[in-house]
Design a protein around this motif. Sequence first.
Motif, PDB file in Angstrom:
ATOM      1  N   THR A 263       0.895   3.149  -0.919  1.00 19.10           N
ATOM      2  CA  THR A 263       1.050   2.663   0.451  1.00 19.10           C
ATOM      3  C   THR A 263       1.151   1.147   0.485  1.00 19.10           C
ATOM      4  O   THR A 263       1.970   0.579   1.218  1.00 19.10           O
ATOM      5  N   VAL A 264       0.336   0.477  -0.325  1.00 18.93           N
ATOM      6  CA  VAL A 264       0.415  -0.982  -0.421  1.00 18.93           C
ATOM      7  C   VAL A 264       1.791  -1.401  -0.924  1.00 18.93           C
ATOM      8  O   VAL A 264       2.422  -2.321  -0.375  1.00 18.93           O
TER       9      VAL A 264
ATOM     10  N   THR B 297      -8.126  -0.046  -4.790  1.00 13.16           N
ATOM     11  CA  THR B 297      -8.214   1.014  -3.800  1.00 13.16           C
ATOM     12  C   THR B 297      -9.489   1.820  -3.995  1.00 13.16           C
ATOM     13  O   THR B 297     -10.096   1.820  -5.065  1.00 13.16           O
ATOM     14  N   GLU B 298      -9.846   2.562  -2.960  1.00 15.12           N
ATOM     15  CA  GLU B 298     -10.975   3.488  -3.016  1.00 15.12           C
ATOM     16  C   GLU B 298     -10.510   4.936  -2.975  1.00 15.12           C
ATOM     17  O   GLU B 298     -11.289   5.837  -3.279  1.00 15.12           O
ATOM     18  N   HIS B 299      -9.255   5.153  -2.586  1.00  9.32           N
ATOM     19  CA  HIS B 299      -8.707   6.504  -2.441  1.00  9.32           C
ATOM     20  C   HIS B 299      -7.398   6.610  -3.222  1.00  9.32           C
ATOM     21  O   HIS B 299      -6.525   5.743  -3.094  1.00  9.32           O
TER      22      HIS B 299
ATOM     23  N   ARG C  95      -7.343   2.040   8.384  1.00  6.37           N
ATOM     24  CA  ARG C  95      -8.398   1.631   7.457  1.00  6.37           C
ATOM     25  C   ARG C  95      -7.878   0.635   6.423  1.00  6.37           C
ATOM     26  O   ARG C  95      -6.694   0.576   6.120  1.00  6.37           O
ATOM     27  N   GLN C  96      -8.793  -0.118   5.859  1.00  6.89           N
ATOM     28  CA  GLN C  96      -8.461  -1.051   4.795  1.00  6.89           C
ATOM     29  C   GLN C  96      -8.134  -0.273   3.528  1.00  6.89           C
ATOM     30  O   GLN C  96      -8.800   0.699   3.181  1.00  6.89           O
ATOM     31  N   LEU C  97      -7.099  -0.737   2.793  1.00  6.93           N
ATOM     32  CA  LEU C  97      -6.662  -0.055   1.575  1.00  6.93           C
ATOM     33  C   LEU C  97      -7.146  -0.742   0.309  1.00  6.93           C
ATOM     34  O   LEU C  97      -7.400  -0.079  -0.701  1.00  6.93           O
TER      35      LEU C  97
ATOM     36  N   ASP D  58      -3.505   5.250  -2.297  1.00  4.52           N
ATOM     37  CA  ASP D  58      -3.420   4.082  -1.421  1.00  4.52           C
ATOM     38  C   ASP D  58      -2.620   2.949  -2.047  1.00  4.52           C
ATOM     39  O   ASP D  58      -2.033   2.127  -1.329  1.00  4.52           O
TER      40      ASP D  58
ATOM     41  N   GLY E 259      -2.807  -5.029   1.921  1.00  2.00           N
ATOM     42  CA  GLY E 259      -3.981  -4.214   1.650  1.00  2.00           C
ATOM     43  C   GLY E 259      -4.952  -4.103   2.803  1.00  2.00           C
ATOM     44  O   GLY E 259      -5.969  -3.421   2.681  1.00  2.00           O
TER      45      GLY E 259
ATOM     46  N   SER F  49     -13.053   4.943  -6.593  1.00  2.00           N
ATOM     47  CA  SER F  49     -13.770   3.807  -6.039  1.00  2.00           C
ATOM     48  C   SER F  49     -14.390   2.906  -7.092  1.00  2.00           C
ATOM     49  O   SER F  49     -14.628   3.296  -8.236  1.00  2.00           O
TER      50      SER F  49
ATOM     51  N   GLU G  88      -5.363   0.599  -9.035  1.00  3.13           N
ATOM     52  CA  GLU G  88      -5.923   1.906  -8.721  1.00  3.13           C
ATOM     53  C   GLU G  88      -6.263   2.605 -10.030  1.00  3.13           C
ATOM     54  O   GLU G  88      -5.392   2.826 -10.877  1.00  3.13           O
TER      55      GLU G  88
END
Length: 315
Positions: A133-134, A125-127, A44-46, A130, A244, A205, A182
Amino acid sequence: MVMSRALGRRILVLAAVLAVALTTAVVGAPGRAGAAAHHPWPGRQLLFFNHAYGVFDRATADAIEHSDYLRDFANLQVRTTTGAGGETWTGRYLLGHQTYLELFGIGDVPGKDGELGAGGMGVSTEHAGDLQTVIDRLPAEGVPDPIPFQQTRDFGDGVPVPWFDSVSTTEQYDTFSAWAMEYRPEYFADPRSGTAPAAYPGDVSRDRYLPDDYRDHLMRDVTGIELAITRGDLDSTLPLLRAGGFVVRAGAAGAVAVRGGTTIRLDAVPVDQVGLRRITLSLNHPTGSRHTETIGHSALVVGPGPRAVWTFATT
């Protein structure tokens, strides 16, 4: 609700990042140390387009601020924000459902970030989690030492509230930079933020962050944005977009990043030609006719149909 990109850099938080090793690689982008490899990141997109800002001539900035048409067309707010270190900036904000715009006049932002043609872009990010992770992906994109920082917001009582964590690829920029962000749980928990409750575990989000007042206006979201930036600033931005999860098509003239609802076009130009050039907006409902509104040295064309295009004069 916005970050002046230079402010966070002054409160850098030193952090170690893990190198990411993958088996698939393609040719690296020009201008990045170490001949970076680009990876087709799976899943999924980050990161998603959050907002962008530009600095315009005073006549255009004032026309935006005092436009009766814009106040009807969009959720337009004009306010001064106090961020990290007590520095302030005054912006004109057009707030949509998940995305927004921040428009400045010359000198509204401190330092060179307030010069004509300067600009920046935040992708978020939405979560929760994340962003890390980026950060972990960036070494594989040719950024061995990402620069993390935290932005705060002062609601007027002199007590800074953690606002969002962020990362950029470099401290060196000509007139433009991008950062990944974020939102912090402390910000959502503060009732003065006016944010919504979480819709799912780890919800950080854009939808939760932005108010629902867009529903009372025609403008819904930013679906396309075109910025003219220097080659050096372009080379610093693309690794962040790739890490991302954006799909990036790059060439000699610039790059286009797609995925996530907003098309980002970055044209490589000499430094005396930089600036925010064009914005495409979705509407809450289609219009049956075409309306052109001149706002300073810009033209907003609304309809016919479900979109509007806002074009700004070159510097």
